[in-house]
Design a protein around this motif. Structure first.
Motif, PDB file in Angstrom:
ATOM      1  N   THR A  79     -36.232  44.158   9.588  1.00 41.78           N
ATOM      2  CA  THR A  79     -35.881  42.795   9.180  1.00 41.78           C
ATOM      3  C   THR A  79     -34.400  42.624   8.885  1.00 41.78           C
ATOM      4  O   THR A  79     -33.768  43.520   8.300  1.00 41.78           O
ATOM      5  CB  THR A  79     -36.697  42.366   7.936  1.00 41.78           C
ATOM      6  N   PRO A  80     -33.855  41.465   9.252  1.00 44.59           N
ATOM      7  CA  PRO A  80     -32.465  41.161   8.912  1.00 44.59           C
ATOM      8  C   PRO A  80     -32.276  40.781   7.439  1.00 44.59           C
ATOM      9  O   PRO A  80     -31.148  40.602   6.995  1.00 44.59           O
ATOM     10  CB  PRO A  80     -32.134  39.979   9.820  1.00 44.59           C
ATOM     11  N   ARG A  81     -33.376  40.675   6.678  1.00 46.51           N
ATOM     12  CA  ARG A  81     -33.203  40.385   5.252  1.00 46.51           C
ATOM     13  C   ARG A  81     -32.708  41.640   4.534  1.00 46.51           C
ATOM     14  O   ARG A  81     -33.187  42.751   4.783  1.00 46.51           O
ATOM     15  CB  ARG A  81     -34.535  39.914   4.641  1.00 46.51           C
ATOM     16  N   ASP A  82     -31.736  41.468   3.640  1.00 52.17           N
ATOM     17  CA  ASP A  82     -31.165  42.571   2.877  1.00 52.17           C
ATOM     18  C   ASP A  82     -32.193  43.055   1.850  1.00 52.17           C
ATOM     19  O   ASP A  82     -32.511  42.334   0.907  1.00 52.17           O
ATOM     20  CB  ASP A  82     -29.887  42.073   2.181  1.00 52.17           C
ATOM     21  N   LEU A  83     -32.676  44.282   2.032  1.00 54.02           N
ATOM     22  CA  LEU A  83     -33.729  44.806   1.152  1.00 54.02           C
ATOM     23  C   LEU A  83     -33.174  45.721   0.066  1.00 54.02           C
ATOM     24  O   LEU A  83     -33.943  46.368  -0.641  1.00 54.02           O
ATOM     25  CB  LEU A  83     -34.765  45.572   1.988  1.00 54.02           C
ATOM     26  N   ARG A  84     -31.828  45.782  -0.064  1.00 55.20           N
ATOM     27  CA  ARG A  84     -31.260  46.759  -0.998  1.00 55.20           C
ATOM     28  C   ARG A  84     -31.653  46.490  -2.441  1.00 55.20           C
ATOM     29  O   ARG A  84     -31.681  47.402  -3.253  1.00 55.20           O
ATOM     30  CB  ARG A  84     -29.741  46.833  -0.846  1.00 55.20           C
ATOM     31  N   GLY A  85     -31.985  45.232  -2.765  1.00 51.34           N
ATOM     32  CA  GLY A  85     -32.387  44.919  -4.145  1.00 51.34           C
ATOM     33  C   GLY A  85     -33.881  44.995  -4.372  1.00 51.34           C
ATOM     34  O   GLY A  85     -34.373  44.679  -5.460  1.00 51.34           O
ATOM     35  N   MET A  86     -34.626  45.407  -3.350  1.00 49.98           N
ATOM     36  CA  MET A  86     -36.091  45.416  -3.465  1.00 49.98           C
ATOM     37  C   MET A  86     -36.558  46.604  -4.297  1.00 49.98           C
ATOM     38  O   MET A  86     -36.092  47.723  -4.117  1.00 49.98           O
ATOM     39  CB  MET A  86     -36.726  45.454  -2.078  1.00 49.98           C
ATOM     40  N   LEU A  87     -37.488  46.337  -5.189  1.00 45.44           N
ATOM     41  CA  LEU A  87     -38.046  47.367  -6.072  1.00 45.44           C
ATOM     42  C   LEU A  87     -39.567  47.275  -6.042  1.00 45.44           C
ATOM     43  O   LEU A  87     -40.122  46.234  -5.670  1.00 45.44           O
ATOM     44  CB  LEU A  87     -37.558  47.118  -7.521  1.00 45.44           C
ATOM     45  N   PRO A  88     -40.242  48.348  -6.454  1.00 49.62           N
ATOM     46  CA  PRO A  88     -41.696  48.257  -6.583  1.00 49.62           C
ATOM     47  C   PRO A  88     -42.061  47.084  -7.504  1.00 49.62           C
ATOM     48  O   PRO A  88     -41.366  46.831  -8.497  1.00 49.62           O
ATOM     49  CB  PRO A  88     -42.080  49.592  -7.221  1.00 49.62           C
ATOM     50  N   GLY A  89     -43.086  46.342  -7.145  1.00 42.40           N
ATOM     51  CA  GLY A  89     -43.465  45.150  -7.911  1.00 42.40           C
ATOM     52  C   GLY A  89     -42.979  43.869  -7.279  1.00 42.40           C
ATOM     53  O   GLY A  89     -43.302  42.785  -7.751  1.00 42.40           O
ATOM     54  N   MET A  90     -42.197  43.999  -6.193  1.00 45.04           N
ATOM     55  CA  MET A  90     -41.635  42.806  -5.540  1.00 45.04           C
ATOM     56  C   MET A  90     -42.266  42.561  -4.170  1.00 45.04           C
ATOM     57  O   MET A  90     -42.589  43.502  -3.446  1.00 45.04           O
ATOM     58  CB  MET A  90     -40.131  42.958  -5.336  1.00 45.04           C
ATOM     59  N   CYS A  91     -42.377  41.282  -3.821  1.00 45.46           N
ATOM     60  CA  CYS A  91     -42.776  40.840  -2.488  1.00 45.46           C
ATOM     61  C   CYS A  91     -41.589  40.080  -1.887  1.00 45.46           C
ATOM     62  O   CYS A  91     -40.954  39.311  -2.600  1.00 45.46           O
ATOM     63  CB  CYS A  91     -43.971  39.889  -2.546  1.00 45.46           C
ATOM     64  N   TYR A  92     -41.306  40.310  -0.625  1.00 45.77           N
ATOM     65  CA  TYR A  92     -40.231  39.592   0.066  1.00 45.77           C
ATOM     66  C   TYR A  92     -40.812  38.948   1.319  1.00 45.77           C
ATOM     67  O   TYR A  92     -41.526  39.619   2.081  1.00 45.77           O
ATOM     68  CB  TYR A  92     -39.129  40.559   0.527  1.00 45.77           C
ATOM     69  N   TYR A  93     -40.470  37.679   1.532  1.00 46.21           N
ATOM     70  CA  TYR A  93     -40.779  37.009   2.796  1.00 46.21           C
ATOM     71  C   TYR A  93     -39.704  37.458   3.787  1.00 46.21           C
ATOM     72  O   TYR A  93     -38.515  37.252   3.523  1.00 46.21           O
ATOM     73  CB  TYR A  93     -40.756  35.495   2.569  1.00 46.21           C
ATOM     74  N   ASP A 106     -43.507  36.728  10.737  1.00 48.80           N
ATOM     75  CA  ASP A 106     -42.852  36.339   9.471  1.00 48.80           C
ATOM     76  C   ASP A 106     -43.702  36.807   8.295  1.00 48.80           C
ATOM     77  O   ASP A 106     -44.252  36.008   7.547  1.00 48.80           O
ATOM     78  CB  ASP A 106     -42.583  34.825   9.419  1.00 48.80           C
ATOM     79  N   PRO A 107     -43.803  38.144   8.127  1.00 51.01           N
ATOM     80  CA  PRO A 107     -44.693  38.669   7.093  1.00 51.01           C
ATOM     81  C   PRO A 107     -44.128  38.596   5.681  1.00 51.01           C
ATOM     82  O   PRO A 107     -42.953  38.290   5.465  1.00 51.01           O
ATOM     83  CB  PRO A 107     -44.858  40.132   7.502  1.00 51.01           C
ATOM     84  N   VAL A 108     -45.003  38.916   4.740  1.00 58.02           N
ATOM     85  CA  VAL A 108     -44.613  39.202   3.366  1.00 58.02           C
ATOM     86  C   VAL A 108     -44.624  40.727   3.228  1.00 58.02           C
ATOM     87  O   VAL A 108     -45.627  41.356   3.564  1.00 58.02           O
ATOM     88  CB  VAL A 108     -45.614  38.581   2.368  1.00 58.02           C
ATOM     89  N   ALA A 109     -43.494  41.296   2.787  1.00 60.33           N
ATOM     90  CA  ALA A 109     -43.435  42.748   2.585  1.00 60.33           C
ATOM     91  C   ALA A 109     -43.595  43.052   1.105  1.00 60.33           C
ATOM     92  O   ALA A 109     -43.061  42.342   0.260  1.00 60.33           O
ATOM     93  CB  ALA A 109     -42.105  43.295   3.095  1.00 60.33           C
ATOM     94  N   LEU A 110     -44.350  44.096   0.807  1.00 62.63           N
ATOM     95  CA  LEU A 110     -44.511  44.571  -0.575  1.00 62.63           C
ATOM     96  C   LEU A 110     -43.972  45.986  -0.644  1.00 62.63           C
ATOM     97  O   LEU A 110     -44.330  46.830   0.180  1.00 62.63           O
ATOM     98  CB  LEU A 110     -45.991  44.612  -0.986  1.00 62.63           C
ATOM     99  N   MET A 111     -43.112  46.230  -1.632  1.00 64.79           N
ATOM    100  CA  MET A 111     -42.672  47.608  -1.857  1.00 64.79           C
ATOM    101  C   MET A 111     -43.607  48.221  -2.894  1.00 64.79           C
ATOM    102  O   MET A 111     -43.692  47.727  -4.023  1.00 64.79           O
ATOM    103  CB  MET A 111     -41.234  47.650  -2.370  1.00 64.79           C
ATOM    104  N   LEU A 112     -44.337  49.255  -2.498  1.00 61.13           N
ATOM    105  CA  LEU A 112     -45.283  49.909  -3.402  1.00 61.13           C
ATOM    106  C   LEU A 112     -44.594  51.035  -4.157  1.00 61.13           C
ATOM    107  O   LEU A 112     -44.856  51.250  -5.346  1.00 61.13           O
ATOM    108  CB  LEU A 112     -46.488  50.434  -2.624  1.00 61.13           C
ATOM    109  N   VAL A 119     -46.744  45.636   4.880  1.00 64.42           N
ATOM    110  CA  VAL A 119     -46.227  44.471   5.590  1.00 64.42           C
ATOM    111  C   VAL A 119     -47.431  43.581   5.877  1.00 64.42           C
ATOM    112  O   VAL A 119     -48.317  43.962   6.651  1.00 64.42           O
ATOM    113  CB  VAL A 119     -45.507  44.893   6.888  1.00 64.42           C
ATOM    114  N   SER A 120     -47.477  42.430   5.207  1.00 65.50           N
ATOM    115  CA  SER A 120     -48.634  41.543   5.264  1.00 65.50           C
ATOM    116  C   SER A 120     -48.392  40.514   6.371  1.00 65.50           C
ATOM    117  O   SER A 120     -47.704  39.507   6.172  1.00 65.50           O
ATOM    118  CB  SER A 120     -48.808  40.860   3.899  1.00 65.50           C
TER     119      SER A 120
END
Ligand code: THG
Length: 366
Positions: A79-93, A106-112, A119-120
């Motif tokens: 994904t071209p979305r910047d995931l550097r701030g993603m932590l467990p507990g977060m969902c990103y479109y 165009d999924p929703v990603a969850l970091m476990l 990847v939903s």
């Protein structure tokens, strides 16, 4: 329309028995799986969604699990979305694009955890793309589809219903965050998310055998809240501008054309498939873009692409439309060329029943 012939290829879900018992009247197929499309009537389902609470079998939002030391690298490649701030507990479109910047999903990603993501996915075979990437890049990661089925709780009374089943602390979840909540002695992943603008939760049910006990508990606990089985409402999602992959966007579109440019990092540092193509469109800007459109009068079903025409030229397309009871107009989603995308522009739309006039809007209704 004729009915759907049941077969193994059109997968049932852990909640199908409940959906049938609730009197489902129509189905569509999404990710090769059954997805209910109507229970009482499109309009009744819509009014009920906006006033009470519904339980949706959205198992068809299949999960692709990335697991292993390279899971994070693979997730960012996707994904071209910047995931550097993603932590467990977060969902990103997250938009997912191919090498030319064309939308694949165009999924929703969850970091476990550091080495595990879900990847939903929307309706395309993204598992195959992700497996191919992992293979071609020699990544140390396992990619597969776990036995996980989302069940959504949506509507203005969703907080009350979820609190009765998972405890009051579920109300403290913020939008696009998830936590683990006890249900009958088992911890379940519950996120504040869902494919409506009415608010609510999605429970990622692990293990098919755990589906019906949760379904039944929600139906029982919500009796006095007028809980009912429901499904994504075409009317409500168009009013809210929630996009549908395969309808409103395809591989022919960039995220920027879809209004998803805000989810694409312009930081050249993000290494992802399609980066160079997207940096170019981010700089130039799209020449057509997703818009809301309204139509007066009666419309045929929008079961095919409607071209927007002017003087023999195609200047856009309408890809979803529905009659909105609340806004007293037909609401629609389309892709409109720059020359016609400003608020209030009148355009001619070529439907299967002939030309109709539509008005272009810069904002959706919800
Ligand atoms: N939930 C989960 N998986 C999904 C969907 C979902 N997979 C398929 C499909 N829906 C993917 N598409 C979307 C489209 C929109 C949103 C989520 C998934 C969505 N958009 C919000 C909006 O536009 O208001 C917010 C996006 C944001 O700001 O991050 O929720 O519904 N599990």
């Amino acid at each position: 329309m004729a009915s759907i012939t049941p077969s193994r290829r059109v997968r049932r879900t852990p909640f199908s028995d409940g959906v049938e018992a609730a009197g489902v009247k129509g189905y569509t197929v999404y990710n090769h799986m059954l997805l209910a499309s109507v229970f009482r009537s499109a309009e009744e389902d819509y009014r009920h969604l906006k006033s009470a609470v519904q339980v949706w079998d959205v198992s068809c939002e299949r999960q692709v699990e990335l697991r292993g030391p390279d899971a994070g690298r693979l997730m960012q490649m996707l994904t071209p979305r910047d995931l550097r701030g993603m932590l467990p507990g977060m969902c990103y479109y997250v938009p997912v694009v191919d090498g030319t910047g064309g939308m694949l999903n165009d999924p929703v990603a969850l970091m476990l955890s550091d080495d595990r993501y879900w990847v939903s996915i929307a309706d395309s075979d993204l598992l195959l793309w992700i497996k191919g990437l992992a293979h071609a890049l020699y990544l140390d990661v396992i990619v597969d589809e776990p036995d996980v089925s989302p069940l959504a709780i949506q509507g203005p009374k969703a907080d009350e219903l979820a609190a009765r089943v998972f405890g009051d602390s579920v109300k403290d979840l913020r939008f696009f965050r998830y936590g683990y909540f006890n249900f009958q002695g088992q911890m379940m992943l519950v996120a504040r998310s869902g494919y409506s603008k009415q608010g609510g939760f999605e429970v990622y049910v692990e293990g098919s055998q755990n589906g019906m006990p949760l379904w039944n508990a929600l139906m029982e606990a919500g009796k006095d809240l007028d809980v009912h089985a429901g499904c994504p409402s075409a009317i409500e999602r168009i009013e809210g501008g929630l996009l549908s992959y395969g309808n409103d966007m395809t591989r022919d579109n960039t995220p920027h054309e879809c209004g998803l440019g805000k989810f694409c990092s312009t930081q050249a540092a993000i290494g992802c498939v399609g980066r160079d193509a997207l940096l170019r469109v981010a700089k130039e800007g799209p020449v057509k873009q997703i818009r809301a459109l309204s139509f007066e009068g009666d419309l045929p079903p929008c079961d095919r692409l409607w071209r927007i025409v002017e003087k023999g030229n195609v200047i856009g397309q309408v890809t979803s439309a529905a009659k909105s009871p609340d806004f007293d107009t037909n609401v629609a989603i389309g892709m409109v060329r720059m020359t016609h995308w400003n608020e209030g522009t009148k355009v001619q739309v070529d439907t299967q029943d002939g030309l109709r006039t539509a008005t272009v809007h810069e904002k959706f209704w919800i």
